[in-house]
Write an enzyme that holds these catalytic residues in place. Structure first.
Site, PDB file in Angstrom:
ATOM      1  N   ASP A 164     -83.324  43.375  39.152  1.00 11.15           N
ATOM      2  CA  ASP A 164     -82.590  43.273  37.908  1.00 11.15           C
ATOM      3  C   ASP A 164     -80.749  43.194  38.409  1.00 11.15           C
ATOM      4  O   ASP A 164     -80.443  44.199  38.843  1.00 11.15           O
ATOM      5  CB  ASP A 164     -82.749  44.445  37.090  1.00 11.15           C
ATOM      6  CG  ASP A 164     -81.909  44.283  36.042  1.00 11.15           C
ATOM      7  OD1 ASP A 164     -80.935  43.580  35.793  1.00 11.15           O
ATOM      8  OD2 ASP A 164     -82.084  45.165  34.896  1.00 11.15           O
ATOM      9  N   GLN A 181     -76.135  43.851  36.575  1.00  8.84           N
ATOM     10  CA  GLN A 181     -74.746  44.524  36.852  1.00  8.84           C
ATOM     11  C   GLN A 181     -74.336  44.117  38.121  1.00  8.84           C
ATOM     12  O   GLN A 181     -73.059  44.523  38.364  1.00  8.84           O
ATOM     13  CB  GLN A 181     -74.913  46.041  36.621  1.00  8.84           C
ATOM     14  CG  GLN A 181     -75.198  46.546  35.034  1.00  8.84           C
ATOM     15  CD  GLN A 181     -74.283  46.243  34.149  1.00  8.84           C
ATOM     16  OE1 GLN A 181     -73.013  45.791  34.548  1.00  8.84           O
ATOM     17  NE2 GLN A 181     -74.509  46.155  32.736  1.00  8.84           N
ATOM     18  N   HIS A 220     -82.851  49.899  32.837  1.00 10.35           N
ATOM     19  CA  HIS A 220     -82.559  49.476  31.449  1.00 10.35           C
ATOM     20  C   HIS A 220     -83.962  49.097  30.569  1.00 10.35           C
ATOM     21  O   HIS A 220     -84.823  48.708  31.471  1.00 10.35           O
ATOM     22  CB  HIS A 220     -81.725  48.114  31.638  1.00 10.35           C
ATOM     23  CG  HIS A 220     -81.045  47.442  30.424  1.00 10.35           C
ATOM     24  ND1 HIS A 220     -81.882  46.718  29.498  1.00 10.35           N
ATOM     25  CD2 HIS A 220     -80.144  47.543  29.740  1.00 10.35           C
ATOM     26  CE1 HIS A 220     -81.036  46.412  28.412  1.00 10.35           C
ATOM     27  NE2 HIS A 220     -79.852  46.919  28.685  1.00 10.35           N
ATOM     28  N   LYS A 241     -72.161  38.581  31.486  1.00  9.85           N
ATOM     29  CA  LYS A 241     -71.511  39.976  32.218  1.00  9.85           C
ATOM     30  C   LYS A 241     -70.698  39.272  33.516  1.00  9.85           C
ATOM     31  O   LYS A 241     -70.041  40.216  34.153  1.00  9.85           O
ATOM     32  CB  LYS A 241     -72.500  40.854  32.689  1.00  9.85           C
ATOM     33  CG  LYS A 241     -73.451  41.575  31.491  1.00  9.85           C
ATOM     34  CD  LYS A 241     -74.184  42.405  32.250  1.00  9.85           C
ATOM     35  CE  LYS A 241     -75.435  42.649  31.135  1.00  9.85           C
ATOM     36  NZ  LYS A 241     -75.102  43.361  29.916  1.00  9.85           N
ATOM     37  N   CYS A 274     -79.307  51.774  26.287  1.00 14.15           N
ATOM     38  CA  CYS A 274     -80.433  50.956  26.348  1.00 14.15           C
ATOM     39  C   CYS A 274     -81.258  51.830  27.715  1.00 14.15           C
ATOM     40  O   CYS A 274     -82.307  50.967  28.425  1.00 14.15           O
ATOM     41  CB  CYS A 274     -80.265  49.583  26.878  1.00 14.15           C
ATOM     42  SG  CYS A 274     -79.561  48.595  25.283  1.00 14.15           S
TER      43      CYS A 274
END
Ligand code: C6P
Length: 412
Positions: free
Chosen positions: A204, A207, A127, A230, A368
Site C-alpha cells: 500500500d 503514503q 488503513h 496525495k 481509518c
C-alpha cells in the site's frame, strides 16, 4: 540529498494558490493534513482546465481529432506513472479510483484463487482499505486474516513477522508508510523474505508514493497501490501496478465497455491489458492531471522531497515531544510525513477544532485505523501531516495553537 532551503520553499509555495488563503477571517492557513490529501500546484489545475477546454473526448473509441488527442494524453499519463514508480511495463498500470479501489481489485480478482485455510498477512497499523477487502475475501473463501503486531515504538514486530510468515501465507499486504503513526516500514526486506516463501506481496503506497523515490521493480513486490490526490494530483484517480504476466493470470473484476474483446449474448472475451481491468469510461481528465503532478514532483526531485520531509517531520516530532501536555503516539526510527499525538486532558476532536480556530488544519479521529486505535488504547489521535511545501514556522504555529487550546481548557 539536500532538503529545500527556506527560500526554495517560499518559491515552491507560490505554485500552490490555496496556501495563500486565509481562514476564519484573517488567519493564514497552515495546512498540516497532507496525509488526507495534498494540495495541488497551479500546473495541475491548469492541466485539468486545458484538457476540458481543449481536448475533452472519450478514449479508445472515437475516430476524430479530439478522441485521438484525449487517448494519446491518457496513455501518456499511464506511461508517466509507470516511469515515475519504476513499473515493469505501462501495460501493468491499471488506473483505479485510488488505493482503496486498487486493493479491492486484487482481493476480488487475484483473491479468487484462495481457499479455506489460506492465510492473508497484514499488520495492526493498516488503513481500513488494507484490512476490509481482505476480510471480505476471507468471508468468501474461508481464508484467515492474520496481523503482524507492533512494538511499543509503533514499528512492526519483526520477530513476530518471521513467525507469522508461514507455508500457508498466500499474500502479505502491508503499508509502506503508516498514515497514522508515520512509521516507515522496512518493506524491501519483508518483501524479499515473503518472496522466498513463495508469498505474493501487495504494498500500500498511499503514503509512500508522495514522499519517497519509489522503484517498484527494485522493491520486488507483486502489487503496488497508490492515489494521485496525495501526490499533488487530482482526487478520483490512482493505480494498481503489477507485472503484465501476473495481471494476465487474473480474471476481470468488473464487466462493461472497454474491458472486452468480443461479446455475444452467451459469453465474452477480454481486452488486452490493462483495459481488461478498466471497465467503462475511465477518468481521463484526472489521469492527465496526475501526469502533470508527476512532472511537477519530478522537476523538484523526489530525493529532495524526501530529504525535506524527513527534516520537517523529525523537527516537528522533536518539538511536539518537548511541548508540555503532548504525548507522541509512536517513536519510529524512520518517519514518513506524519506525526501523531495526544494532548493530555483534551479529546482529539476538540484539539483539532481549537487549533483550526488559529488557522491550523490537522486531522483528528481514528484516521481509518480502528484496529490500531484499539492497540493504542485510545479511540482517536491528532495527526499533523506534512508535505514538501510546509515549513518549520508552521510547526511553530501548531505549537502556539496547542498552547491556546490548553489555556481555553484551563490546563497549564
Ligand atoms: N488515508 C488519511 O487521512 P484512498 O482513500 O483510496 O485514496 O486511500 C486510502 C488509503 C490507503 N492506505 C493508506 C495508508 C492511506 O493513508 C489511505 C488514505 C487518508 O490518512 C484518508 S483516510
Amino acid at each position: 540529498m539536500k532538503a529545500f532551503s527556506p527560500a526554495e520553499i517560499l518559491k515552491i509555495r507560490e505554485d500552490f494558490p490555496i496556501l495563500q488563503r486565509k481562514v476564519h477571517g484573517d488567519r493564514d492557513l497552515v495546512y498540516l493534513d497532507n496525509a488526507a490529501t495534498s494540495q495541488k500546484p497551479l500546473c495541475v489545475i491548469e492541466a485539468l482546465n486545458h484538457y476540458y477546454r481543449h481536448s475533452n473526448a472519450n478514449v479508445h473509441r472515437g475516430m476524430h481529432a479530439l478522441a485521438e488527442e484525449a487517448t494519446a494524453d491518457y496513455e501518456a499519463a499511464r506511461a508517466k506513472v509507470a516511469g515515475f514508480l519504476g513499473a515493469p511495463d505501462p501495460k501493468g498500470v491499471v488506473f483505479t479510483r485510488g488505493t482503496t479501489e486498487a486493493i479491492n481489485l486484487v482481493a476480488q480478482s487475484w483473491g479468487q484463487k484462495l481457499q479455506s485455510g489460506d492465510e492473508i498477512l497484514i499488520s495492526v497499523m493498516e488503513h481500513h482499505s488494507n484490512i476490509v477487502p481482505w476480510q471480505l475475501l476471507a468471508q468468501r473463501t474461508g481464508a484467515v486474516v492474520k496481523a503482524i503486531p507492533l512494538t511499543p515504538t509503533g514499528e512492526l514486530d519483526l520477530e513476530a513477522f518471521d513467525t507469522l510468515l508461514g507455508p500457508k501465507t498466500r499474500i502479505l499486504a502491508l503499508t509502506q508508510i503508516s498514515n497514522a503513526l508515520g512509521t516507515v516500514n522496512p518493506v524491501k526486506d519483508l518483501i524479499s523474505k515473503a518472496k522466498a516463501h513463495g508469498t505474493t506481496v501487495l504494498i500500500d503506497g498511499a503514503q509512500s508514493a508522495p514522499h519517497l523515490p519509489i522503484n517498484i521493480s527494485e522493491l520486488g513486490c507483486d502489487f503496488f497501490a497508490c492515489s494521485a490526490h496525495k501526490m499533488c494530483g487530482p482526487t478520483g484517480i490512482g493505480a494498481l501496478i503489477a507485472s503484465p504476466e501476473l495481471l494476465e493470470s487474473m480474471p476481470p473484476w468488473q464487466g462493461g465497455g472497454e474491458m472486452i474483446d468480443q461479446v455475444t449474448l452467451e459469453s465474452s472475451t477480454w481486452a488486452d491489458l490493462p483495459y481488461k481491468f478498466e471497465a467503462g469510461t475511465p477518468n481521463i481528465g484526472d489521469a492527465i492531471g496526475w501526469a502533470s503532478a508527476i512532472d511537477y514532483m519530478q522537476e523538484l526531485g523526489m530525493e529532495r522531497i524526501e530529504a525535506t520531509l524527513q527534516a520537517l517531520v523529525n523537527d516537528a516530532a522533536d518539538r511536539l515531544d518537548q511541548e508540555p501536555g503532548v504525548t507522541l503516539t509512536a517513536r519510529p526510527t524512520e518517519r514518513g510525513g506524519a506525526v501523531s499525538f495526544w494532548l493530555d486532558g483534551i479529546h482529539p476532536h476538540d484539539v483539532a477544532q481549537l487549533v483550526d480556530q488559529s488557522g491550523v488544519a490537522i486531522r483528528a479521529g481514528h484516521v481509518c485505523c480502528q484496529p490500531l486505535m484499539k492497540h493504542l488504547g485510545h479511540p482517536a489521535i491528532n495527526r499533523a501531516s506534512y508535505h514538501f511545501y510546509n515549513t518549520p514556522e508552521e510547526t511553530g504555529r501548531l505549537l502556539e495553537a496547542i498552547r491556546i487550546a490548553r489555556k481555553i481548557f484551563g490546563i497549564s
